[in-house]
Design a protein around this motif. Structure first.
Motif, PDB file in Angstrom:
ATOM      1  N   ALA B  58       0.834  -1.203   0.000  1.00  0.00           N
ATOM      2  CA  ALA B  58       0.000   0.000   0.000  1.00  0.00           C
ATOM      3  C   ALA B  58       0.869   1.253   0.000  1.00  0.00           C
ATOM      4  CB  ALA B  58      -0.921   0.001   1.206  1.00  0.00           C
ATOM      5  N   GLY B  62       0.519   4.057  -2.683  1.00  0.00           N
ATOM      6  CA  GLY B  62       0.120   5.378  -2.219  1.00  0.00           C
ATOM      7  C   GLY B  62       0.940   6.501  -2.832  1.00  0.00           C
ATOM      8  N   THR B  67      -4.445   3.847  -2.199  1.00  0.00           N
ATOM      9  CA  THR B  67      -3.987   2.873  -1.205  1.00  0.00           C
ATOM     10  C   THR B  67      -5.095   1.873  -0.883  1.00  0.00           C
ATOM     11  OG1 THR B  67      -4.717   4.314   0.576  1.00  0.00           O
ATOM     12  CG2 THR B  67      -2.401   4.468  -0.084  1.00  0.00           C
ATOM     13  N   TYR B  68      -6.273   2.122  -1.418  1.00  0.00           N
ATOM     14  CA  TYR B  68      -7.427   1.275  -1.131  1.00  0.00           C
ATOM     15  C   TYR B  68      -7.690   1.182   0.362  1.00  0.00           C
ATOM     16  CZ  TYR B  68      -6.865   0.262  -6.017  1.00  0.00           C
ATOM     17  OH  TYR B  68      -6.759   0.408  -7.379  1.00  0.00           O
ATOM     18  N   THR B  69      -7.486   2.281   1.013  1.00  0.00           N
ATOM     19  CA  THR B  69      -7.729   2.324   2.454  1.00  0.00           C
ATOM     20  C   THR B  69      -8.611   3.514   2.746  1.00  0.00           C
ATOM     21  OG1 THR B  69      -5.440   1.612   2.719  1.00  0.00           O
ATOM     22  CG2 THR B  69      -6.617   2.286   4.709  1.00  0.00           C
ATOM     23  N   VAL B  99     -10.236  -1.272   2.397  1.00  0.00           N
ATOM     24  CA  VAL B  99     -10.125  -1.720   3.779  1.00  0.00           C
ATOM     25  C   VAL B  99     -10.300  -0.481   4.651  1.00  0.00           C
ATOM     26  CG1 VAL B  99      -8.481  -2.544   5.508  1.00  0.00           C
ATOM     27  CG2 VAL B  99      -8.574  -3.627   3.267  1.00  0.00           C
ATOM     28  N   GLN B 100     -10.923  -0.652   5.805  1.00  0.00           N
ATOM     29  CA  GLN B 100     -11.058   0.513   6.680  1.00  0.00           C
ATOM     30  C   GLN B 100     -10.043   0.451   7.826  1.00  0.00           C
ATOM     31  OE1 GLN B 100     -14.530   0.764   9.274  1.00  0.00           O
ATOM     32  NE2 GLN B 100     -15.120  -1.318   8.675  1.00  0.00           N
ATOM     33  N   MET B 101      -9.522   1.609   8.158  1.00  0.00           N
ATOM     34  CA  MET B 101      -8.633   1.732   9.310  1.00  0.00           C
ATOM     35  C   MET B 101      -9.237   2.780  10.231  1.00  0.00           C
ATOM     36  SD  MET B 101      -5.632   0.027   9.112  1.00  0.00           S
ATOM     37  CE  MET B 101      -5.485  -1.338   7.981  1.00  0.00           C
ATOM     38  N   SER B 123      -1.952   8.630   3.509  1.00  0.00           N
ATOM     39  CA  SER B 123      -2.539   8.475   2.168  1.00  0.00           C
ATOM     40  C   SER B 123      -3.829   7.688   2.129  1.00  0.00           C
ATOM     41  CB  SER B 123      -1.558   7.783   1.213  1.00  0.00           C
ATOM     42  OG  SER B 123      -0.239   8.046   1.531  1.00  0.00           O
ATOM     43  N   MET B 124      -4.723   7.990   3.030  1.00  0.00           N
ATOM     44  CA  MET B 124      -6.030   7.352   2.949  1.00  0.00           C
ATOM     45  C   MET B 124      -6.726   7.859   1.679  1.00  0.00           C
ATOM     46  SD  MET B 124      -6.288   5.496   5.673  1.00  0.00           S
ATOM     47  CE  MET B 124      -5.223   5.284   7.095  1.00  0.00           C
TER      48      MET B 124
END
Lengths: 348, 348
Positions: B58, B62, B67-69, B99-101, B123-124
């Motif tokens: 990621a 990024g 980043t797919y976050t 994906v979630q953070m 880099s969300m």
DNA sequence: GTGAAAGCGCTAACAG
DNA sequence: CTGTTAGCGCTTTCAC
């Protein structure tokens, strides 16, 4: 209403270097508090950073060095006990450059592994895995990829540090308490576990073992009575229904978790039984709701804050010293006596 | 016990490309489901990925693309209502590559801003801010940097989408319910708010306004009685103590949040008053514990799951279409009647 | 449809 | 103590 200007280009280390009239290396060194930068230069760089509002990109950092991010995974956001652990992590991280990012690692092993991998993919500097259900092999794989601390898992560990509360003792505390109140028919509701490794490592299995051991130790071996359901409200309801059908029925129920005790209360309410008048009840975890006045549940406190800060301390230490021997920290639980347990005399 | 071998080098896109006998560009395209790769190539690449156990970094992604976050920030892990929202987010993300953070964005604005910045630094691809307390200006700054959805904040918004439950209506529902039961002296415990912007935007302030409006609408204006404390158990306890000192005391209390109602119950228990015998009580949020048998609290359900999934839908949409007009979604709450509210007749 | 090559922003060797 | 330079692993032009 369209967005205004294009998203402003981020300030980079190059901008800072130019603004301060130094090299990017110098800026990098100042950022990392690394050796080899004069006080004068540090000041110049810091003020340039300030003026430009520069913030380092974790993505770029992650490609070479650290991201200053530690990942925490936990199975459930509804169990307030985990919030205590997170508080401990936050407290231990305070004053460091590290930030914590959380993710829930659902129940099944596959989903859990996906979450752990997602953490690794995102270049976390270290991982704190709270109550993971994965196999030892899986945990070791994770730990090979990144410094890892496992919380709430017993047994030997090779690649990672562990922090766990002594669930065996915790269960004993409950049985002792109930036995001291004169109870003999003390039943237990456990989380069904069949996997042999997990029977040795998971807290729920250890609690069950502690219950059995303590019953024997108090000469109550013949009264051992276990219902295997799950650590959930439904599990508690189901287990209690079955226990209440016994003849004679237990005079006390030790629920393996507070949330299980809530399900037990549902069943008792439904059956028109009073607590602790007709039956005593104890939980485990000392979750927030255990303290609410109408509930006032006797339970076991796990010192979540301490667990979290200890895990963090270990993790930061391991990040710094990757090959020190692994450590296993075991903390002591404490019984919290409230109004759901009473002497057997009062029962009947 | 030292760690074994050196941490294995990660498999990269170059390894995959070589293994599949194609270019890195091709692999990248397959990874992103991008245009310009033959079915044949896709198969080759996918099997190479499989065989090598490749996982994209990621951090590297990024630096150029996504980043797919998606980052989610929330003020508190102890409010189970937020867990419902997170479930909704998870559900909406299921099947996507995202994906979630999570991160907790403490109470004060400075700490909150730090957490928001930390998300941007990492880099969300997008942010969901749950019940943020920061200024509108701050939120707009964040939204300029990254697609953002704000949850639980009323009022106009320029740079970001919002999802909020209609707190005004929710409060009205409670008052209507109590008034229909014959109550007149219906008191309210609110979260103290002085900032004028927040008075217009924060859910707690809106609930308070809804309470006042509904009291007027039911010709109960003269009975309006508000205690300003905080949305916490302590706030509820304190507020209730003060309300109980009134003469005559209220016959019903509308607590602005379930957790506040728990504090009210503490005070009522202490005063030896029964619910709903002596006094009716309603909360707001329909948190997990409101349903527990010994509590059985009348409250307002906010459909947290729906809020979370709606916010996620909006966010993914905005990531894809950065300059579509901003949207403001308002959801309807529902009253959940349980056993803490009863007709005034029953109240001596 | 495919691949070579140029960065993204940072850190780490290395040279001065 | 300071600066130059070569990547980290990926995406993205831009040729072919």
């Amino acid at each position: 209403m369209p967005r205004g200007s294009a998203p402003a280009r981020r300030v980079t280390i190059v901008d800072v270097a130019r603004h301060a009239g130094v090299s990017t290396t110098a800026v990098s060194k100042v950022l990392r508090n690394a050796y080899g930068a004069s006080p004068d230069m540090r000041i110049k760089v810091r003020s340039a950073i300030e003026e430009l509002g520069y913030r380092p990109s974790a993505a770029a950092r992650g490609m070479r060095g650290q991201t200053y991010t530690i990942g925490v995974t936990l199975p459930d956001f509804r169990n307030p006990f985990f919030a205590d652990i997170l508080d401990g992590v936050t407290a231990a991280l305070d004053g460091t450059d590290y930030v914590q990012m959380l993710a829930r690692c659902c129940n099944d092993e596959v989903a859990e592994a996906r979450v752990h991998d997602a953490m690794i993919d995102r270049s976390m500097d270290g991982l704190i895995l709270i109550a993971p259900t994965g196999s030892r092999k899986h945990l070791e794989r994770i730990a090979r990829a990144v410094p890892t601390v496992v919380v709430g898992r017993h047994g030997e560990a090779t690649g990672y540090d562990t922090v766990a509360d002594d669930d065996f003792t915790g269960a004993e505390l409950v049985v002792e308490h109930l036995a001291a109140l004169g109870h003999q028919r003390i039943a237990h509701i456990e989380h069904l576990e069949t996997n042999p490794v997990r029977l040795r490592e998971m807290p729920n299995a250890i609690r069950s073992a502690g219950y059995r051991h303590a019953m024997q130790a108090h000469d109550l071996g013949t009264f051992i009575d276990i219902e295997s359901t799950s650590y959930s409200r439904e599990g508690g309801y189901l287990g209690a229904r079955r226990l209440l059908a016994r003849d004679p029925r237990p005079t006390a129920i030790f629920a393996g978790a507070d949330i299980v005790a809530m399900g037990v209360l549902d069943a008792l309410t439904e059956a028109g039984l009073s607590v602790p008048g007709d039956i005593s009840l104890a939980g485990y975890d000392n979750t927030m709701f255990a303290a609410f006045a109408p509930i006032s549940l006797t339970t076991v406190d796990q010192a979540g804050h301490h667990i979290g800060s200890e895990a963090t301390r270990l993790l930061l230490d391991r990040i710094a010293h990757r090959d020190r021997p692994t450590a296993q920290v075991k903390l002591s639980p404490a019984l919290v006596t409230r109004r759901t347990t009473a002497p057997i005399d009062a029962t009947v």
